[in-house]
Design a protein around this motif. Structure first.
Motif, PDB file in Angstrom:
ATOM      1  N   ALA B 298      50.151  32.969  43.249  1.00  0.00           N
ATOM      2  CA  ALA B 298      49.114  33.999  43.192  1.00  0.00           C
ATOM      3  C   ALA B 298      49.733  35.378  43.064  1.00  0.00           C
ATOM      4  O   ALA B 298      49.306  36.196  42.239  1.00  0.00           O
ATOM      5  CB  ALA B 298      48.237  33.908  44.432  1.00  0.00           C
ATOM      6  N   LEU B 299      50.771  35.636  43.875  1.00  0.00           N
ATOM      7  CA  LEU B 299      51.404  36.957  43.826  1.00  0.00           C
ATOM      8  C   LEU B 299      52.062  37.188  42.477  1.00  0.00           C
ATOM      9  O   LEU B 299      51.960  38.275  41.895  1.00  0.00           O
ATOM     10  CB  LEU B 299      52.453  37.065  44.930  1.00  0.00           C
ATOM     11  CG  LEU B 299      51.918  37.169  46.350  1.00  0.00           C
ATOM     12  CD1 LEU B 299      53.065  37.223  47.342  1.00  0.00           C
ATOM     13  CD2 LEU B 299      51.055  38.416  46.494  1.00  0.00           C
ATOM     14  N   THR B 302      49.544  37.886  39.677  1.00  0.00           N
ATOM     15  CA  THR B 302      48.880  39.163  39.872  1.00  0.00           C
ATOM     16  C   THR B 302      49.828  40.321  39.585  1.00  0.00           C
ATOM     17  O   THR B 302      49.472  41.276  38.874  1.00  0.00           O
ATOM     18  CB  THR B 302      48.358  39.263  41.307  1.00  0.00           C
ATOM     19  OG1 THR B 302      47.673  38.060  41.632  1.00  0.00           O
ATOM     20  CG2 THR B 302      47.427  40.422  41.473  1.00  0.00           C
ATOM     21  N   ASN B 305      50.589  40.555  35.768  1.00  0.00           N
ATOM     22  CA  ASN B 305      49.482  41.089  34.981  1.00  0.00           C
ATOM     23  C   ASN B 305      49.232  42.557  35.275  1.00  0.00           C
ATOM     24  O   ASN B 305      48.943  43.338  34.377  1.00  0.00           O
ATOM     25  CB  ASN B 305      48.214  40.284  35.244  1.00  0.00           C
ATOM     26  CG  ASN B 305      48.206  39.002  34.442  1.00  0.00           C
ATOM     27  OD1 ASN B 305      48.699  38.977  33.331  1.00  0.00           O
ATOM     28  ND2 ASN B 305      47.666  37.959  35.009  1.00  0.00           N
ATOM     29  N   ALA B 306      49.346  42.910  36.562  1.00  0.00           N
ATOM     30  CA  ALA B 306      49.101  44.318  36.913  1.00  0.00           C
ATOM     31  C   ALA B 306      50.111  45.210  36.201  1.00  0.00           C
ATOM     32  O   ALA B 306      49.761  46.256  35.652  1.00  0.00           O
ATOM     33  CB  ALA B 306      49.192  44.498  38.427  1.00  0.00           C
ATOM     34  N   ALA B 329      53.754  36.826  34.501  1.00  0.00           N
ATOM     35  CA  ALA B 329      52.423  36.323  34.832  1.00  0.00           C
ATOM     36  C   ALA B 329      52.299  34.845  34.486  1.00  0.00           C
ATOM     37  O   ALA B 329      51.750  34.047  35.254  1.00  0.00           O
ATOM     38  CB  ALA B 329      51.370  37.132  34.082  1.00  0.00           C
ATOM     39  N   VAL B 442      41.729  32.943  41.826  1.00  0.00           N
ATOM     40  CA  VAL B 442      42.697  34.021  41.584  1.00  0.00           C
ATOM     41  C   VAL B 442      43.233  33.913  40.161  1.00  0.00           C
ATOM     42  O   VAL B 442      43.349  34.908  39.440  1.00  0.00           O
ATOM     43  CB  VAL B 442      43.859  33.937  42.603  1.00  0.00           C
ATOM     44  CG1 VAL B 442      44.984  34.879  42.215  1.00  0.00           C
ATOM     45  CG2 VAL B 442      43.361  34.267  43.988  1.00  0.00           C
ATOM     46  N   ASN B 446      42.985  36.482  36.959  1.00  0.00           N
ATOM     47  CA  ASN B 446      44.188  36.919  36.257  1.00  0.00           C
ATOM     48  C   ASN B 446      44.106  36.639  34.775  1.00  0.00           C
ATOM     49  O   ASN B 446      44.595  37.422  33.963  1.00  0.00           O
ATOM     50  CB  ASN B 446      45.407  36.219  36.855  1.00  0.00           C
ATOM     51  CG  ASN B 446      46.017  37.029  37.955  1.00  0.00           C
ATOM     52  OD1 ASN B 446      46.580  38.083  37.709  1.00  0.00           O
ATOM     53  ND2 ASN B 446      45.850  36.579  39.177  1.00  0.00           N
ATOM     54  N   VAL B 449      42.188  39.401  33.256  1.00  0.00           N
ATOM     55  CA  VAL B 449      42.964  40.636  33.184  1.00  0.00           C
ATOM     56  C   VAL B 449      43.965  40.548  32.036  1.00  0.00           C
ATOM     57  O   VAL B 449      44.130  41.484  31.254  1.00  0.00           O
ATOM     58  CB  VAL B 449      43.687  40.875  34.519  1.00  0.00           C
ATOM     59  CG1 VAL B 449      44.675  42.008  34.393  1.00  0.00           C
ATOM     60  CG2 VAL B 449      42.678  41.167  35.606  1.00  0.00           C
TER      61      VAL B 449
END
Lengths: 529, 519
Positions: B298-299, B302, B305-306, B329, B442, B446, B449
């Protein structure tokens, strides 16, 4: 008709536009070059969509009208055994009208675009995207596998995105982004719901799942899955409050894009509700129906009020935007009909689906024509101080606009009437276990919504079609206005089928209801054969 | 010889199944051959080395064919419980195919980069082949010592490859960063391996698995620490959060083909190691690593992608930088089925979940190599490789633009990239099956995103290029104009595009690994 022929026709509906789309990117073969590459490729678009329409009509003609509840022309071949995904196509009374509507509207759009080329980059890409869009839309109505439905659902996004982004008007890039981000977010959530249904139900086959009627799914699974699926479909439909991508997308889209967006793309959402949520998760549908109905009614009122605000003099209302908001209201009726969970209501919803596709398609064509003539769709600029006087200056165009407006407000005898009446009728007597008083209130509000709809549509007609000949200041004589072209031949060709079908569906609703009713009865009672 | 002595000899000398170990061996021998040939070839014939390397890789891939008939093991213990150090089962073969194929496409990409950047040919091909040999050894390794050695054989040449651009500050900085963080991770992993060895008394994965079920309670903490530390090393190779910081700078500093190699083969190495260790060696500690990998997944997705979202398209090297973050990602998505394996009820289920990772990795390898291939093509004319340089690519090179658009949509998981979509579906279904609903949600967020930046790049391709606001600096002596046509590069793009389209038409080709037990 022969079963194999029917199968091939249905498969051709999906495959032909796809092949045509690829072919549009290639250079034209000798003998088909026409008056230059642009004309050749636009003609290619008309030819392919025409053939597809012919196939759709042949399919409808060969359809066994005595058994519309039976899945016909089925093809079922394995594709990805690893995920148990099968290429399963079929058509019944629910999907047949939508297939024909899609083929018809796309053909008319291609025809319109042939004569009235949209301003933007190369027509090659335009035709390729249009055909890709058609293939995706037809596929989503024809497939009977949850994963394929999702694939088709997604397939329309990219072409629509590019149609808005590249051939649209002002603010097109922002509008296209909003459109795609909203719908993608919705569809990814929907994917999770579909996966849950498929994995827990043991199959992705829509016929098998509908026949199980939710028996293989626990109540909790149904609730979670249906919530996710409804959320995804509601974005597409669109349901208030998830509608806010729609007005922007419609305002920015080129005429053809608006016609197809309103005419067929929105229907994919409501079709999914009828085809997936009602039969596969019946318990959850029962739980969520009152909320769905409430949102639907809010949408009806909200859409009408927004339209009224836009129609006021001095509001700088955009006519395209107004029709987009009116779509929110009309789709509210469709959602209300589905949320009653009664055969009457769902039939009404499916009828209203088709009627909205015909009428709103026509209205967007007409507004596009206005924009071509005036260069704007801003109501205040159009009507000036006293009105645009379209009746006087372009009587046929004015007459058609008035026709579209009264059809949209639900005049009895035209297509718009039956669907909305049946939806309200369903709300008057909802399915067992749903709160009758609540639905009575919804019905009353929806009826109020029809009044509001009539109000703004009539205001639009008054401001656009009627009006004095303005007096030039000081002279006392009539001011010169630039001449306005009345309906052209190609416009007439593109619009008259819509007008004819609107009248036909209004006068002979049984033709459509006879198709949908048995299928709906069966979907609600548990499954498709 | 007395019967006693001959049995002793039989227990000490084991017969080696050379056919089973052929794929990594052929790659390694080809590397040596290229290094030797480099000494004798005149300067103008150096390009022959590249074809030699490609032939070697193709031969190594062909060596997989005779192994298809069934599992083979070699380097087995001749005494005590049956345990082997090298097993060529379906899992190993699929990953070896991925690694060798990935290296082959990288080799095709490298021809023009070698010319343009004036890289030393002999060293480059030797390092590439050595690294590929290590990467091909890893998925078949069945003891921790072989695993660590294979991992290092795959990594050490990669450091040199990253830093091969002589006199380039960016390149050496990237290599140093990569080297230091990698070495730290290896040290930590070796510590973990030693702990595990201390607690179980064995290095063979199957025996560790058996021994971990009844660890001496006094050694329990040691075993747990060993498990966690071993996983850390592999998490680094997969560029999982928080071990991902080296990725963007390393990719940007390295020549584009090397970045492509790291993003595909380097990742495959990390993942196969992680899978082997978790599923084969530590199944009894699934309650430790299952949740840990889920959180890591998950981390990772995220964070990747961020960061990818925040890339500004007009910044130099933004294209490679974006691909780098997107690969972080994607690593997150690849981790999801491994986490799901931790929640599986049986070894069979765990093995099936892992199959989703393998299927996804195959899809990712094809389309990511394709995207890097187009990036390498664009890098020839605009070395800064900004995303804005891709504006109007469709007008200039329609085929390359369509291919890149297709690859990006595959990575995003949107039609027409059908294979990307269904690979994501298998990952989703692995998560849903294992009851990891929150992780599926999640991941869904993602995916949306990620669509944003993939689509934005895709739109850029088809936008009409604005009339050049700043005229391109005229290249000295018309370098850009007179560059020879890059035939191998075109072949690489065509190859990956054809593979991507074939997979989109028949996703079963890779997705079947998601439904069968591989290990």
């Amino acid at each position: 008709m022969n079963h194999t022929v029917q199968q091939l026709l249905l498969a051709a509906l999906v495959v032909l536009p796809l092949l045509g789309s690829a072919a549009a990117l290639l250079p034209a073969p000798p003998g088909l070059r026409g008056r230059g590459p642009d004309q050749a490729v636009m003609r290619h678009g008309v030819t392919v969509t025409g053939v597809v329409l012919a196939a759709a009509i042949a399919l409808a003609a060969g359809f066994d009208h005595d058994h519309p509840a039976r899945m016909q022309a089925q093809t079922d071949i394995g594709w990805i055994p690893a995920l148990d995904i099968r290429i399963h196509l079929g058509v019944d009374g629910v999907s047949l009208p939508l297939l024909v509507l899609t083929a018809l509207l796309t053909f008319l759009s291609a025809l319109y675009a042939y004569a009235n080329r949209p301003s933007g980059p190369s027509p090659k890409a335009f035709v390729a995207l249009l055909l890709l869009l058609e293939s995706g839309t037809l596929a989503s109505f024809a497939v009977l596998d949850l994963m394929l439905f999702f694939l088709a659902f997604e397939m329309v996004l990219i072409p629509m995105y590019f149609l808005i982004n590249r051939w649209g008007g002002a603010e097109r890039e922002r509008a296209a982004w909003r459109f795609i981000l909203y719908t993608l977010l919705g569809s990814v959530v929907m994917l999770l719901g579909l996966l849950l249904v498929g994995l827990k139900g043991g199959t992705f086959d829509m016929v098998a799942l509908a026949t199980d009627n939710g028996s293989g799914l626990s109540h909790t699974t149904q609730l979670i899955a249906a919530l996710a699926i409804i959320a995804g479909l509601a974005v597409k439909a669109p349901m208030w409050p998830l509608h806010s991508w729609l007005p922007d997308a419609h305002t920015a889209a080129p005429t053809v894009g608006s016609v197809l967006l309103a005419g067929v793309l929105l229907k994919m959402g409501t079709y999914g509700l009828v085809r997936i949520v009602l039969p596969m998760t019946p318990d959850a549908a029962h739980t969520y129906a009152p909320y769905l109905a409430a949102f639907a009614v809010v949408g009806i009122i909200y859409g009408s009020l927004a339209c009224l605000a836009l129609a006021r003099a001095g509001a700088k209302g955009d006519l395209k935007r107004l029709i987009a908001y009116s779509s929110v209201g009309h789709m509210g009726f469709v959602l209300l009909g589905i949320a009653t969970l009664t055969p009457t209501g769902v039939n009404g919803a499916l009828f209203a689906n088709i009627a909205h596709g015909l009428i709103t398609g026509l209205l967007f064509f007409l507004v596009g024509a206005l924009k071509d003539r005036y260069g704007t769709t801003d109501l205040d600029q159009l009507s000036g101080t006293s009105g645009a006087a379209l009746y006087g200056r372009a009587p046929r165009l004015g007459g058609l606009l008035a026709f579209g407006a009264v059809a949209s407000l639900g005049l009895p005898g035209l297509a718009g009437f039956w669907g909305e009446m049946l939806a309200m009728f369903g709300a008057f007597d909802p399915a067992d276990g749903l709160s009758r008083p609540a639905y009575l209130a919804y019905m009353a509000l929806a009826a109020f919504g029809t009044l509001l709809t009539a109000a703004y549509m009539l205001i639009v007609v008054r401001r656009v079609c009627m009006g004095d000949h303005p007096i030039a200041p000081g002279t006392g004589t009539e001011a010169e206005r630039p001449a306005l072209a009345d309906v052209h031949g190609h416009e007439f060709a593109a619009w008259s089928p819509l007008v004819a079908l609107t009248v036909l569906a209004g006068l002979w609703p049984a033709a459509l209801l006879g198709l949908t009713d048995p299928a709906v009865q069966q979907l609600l009672a548990g499954g498709t054969r | 010889m007395s019967p006693n002595a001959s049995s002793l000899a039989a227990s000490l000398v084991q017969s080696v199944d050379w056919l089973a170990v052929a794929p990594p061996t052929v790659a390694a021998l080809a590397g040596l051959a290229v290094l030797v040939a480099d000494l004798f070839l005149p300067e103008r014939r150096k390009h022959l080395l590249g074809w030699g390397a490609i032939a070697g890789l193709a031969l190594a891939a062909l060596a997989l064919l005779p192994l298809l008939d069934g599992d083979r093991s070699t380097f087995c213990l001749t005494t005590g419980a049956h345990a082997c150090s090298y097993t060529a089962d379906t899992f190993a073969l699929v990953i070896q195919f991925l690694v060798l194929g990935g290296a082959l496409v990288t080799a095709l990409l490298s021809f023009s980069a070698l010319d343009d950047l004036k890289l030393p040919a002999g060293e480059f091909w030797f390092l590439l082949l050595s690294s590929a040999a290590g990467a091909a050894l890893l998925p078949a390794a069945r003891d921790l010592a072989t695993l660590v050695i294979a991992l290092e054989v795959a990594s050490l040449p990669a450091f040199a490859l990253v830093g091969l651009r002589r006199g380039d500050r960016l390149s050496s900085e990237a290599a140093l960063k990569f080297f230091l963080s990698s070495v730290t991770a290896t040290a930590v992993m070796l510590l973990g391996v030693s702990f595990v060895y201390a607690a179980t008394g064995s290095l063979h994965l199957s025996r560790i698995a058996a021994a971990l079920t009844h660890v001496d309670p006094r050694l329990d903490t040691l075993a747990q620490a060993g498990v966690v530390l071993t996983l850390v090393g592999f998490a680094f190779k997969t560029a999982a959060v928080p071990f991902h910081f080296w990725v963007p700078d390393t990719y940007v500093g390295a020549p584009v083909p090397v970045a492509a190699y790291l993003s595909v083969v380097g990742k495959a190495v990390g993942f196969s190691g992680l899978i082997l260790v978790t599923v084969l060696a530590f199944p009894s500690y699934a309650d430790v690593w299952g949740p840990a990998v889920a959180v890591l997944a998950a981390l990772t997705m995220t964070a990747g992608n961020a960061a990818a979202l925040r890339q500004r398209p007009e910044r130099p090297f933004s294209a490679v930088r974006l691909l780098a973050w997107s690969s972080v990602a994607q690593a997150g998505y690849l981790l999801v089925p491994i986490a799901a394996a931790g929640y599986a009820d049986s070894g069979q289920d765990a093995s099936r979940a892992v199959g989703s990772t393998v299927a996804y990795a195959l899809m990712y390898a094809v389309v990511n190599l394709g995207a890097f291939a187009v990036a390498a093509l664009v890098a020839r004319t605009s070395p800064a490789n900004r995303i804005t340089d891709y504006r109007g690519l469709y007008a200039a090179r329609p085929a390359a633009a369509l291919a890149l658009g297709f690859f990006l949509l595959c990575l995003a998981g949107l039609p027409p990239g059908v294979i990307g979509l269904f690979a994501k579906v298998t990952v989703f279904s692995a998560a849903v099956d294992a009851g990891l609903g929150w992780l599926a949600v999640v991941m869904a967020l993602n995916v949306v995103v990620a669509l944003y930046y993939y689509l934005q790049w895709t739109t850029e391709l088809f936008r009409t290029s604005e009339p050049a606001a700043e005229p391109e600096p005229v290249p000295a002596a018309g370098a850009a104009v007179t560059r020879p046509r890059a035939v191998p590069l075109t072949v690489a793009i065509a190859l990956t595009a054809a593979a991507g389209i074939a997979l989109s038409g028949a996703p079963q080709l890779v997705l079947r690994f998601a439904s069968s037990a591989l290990l």
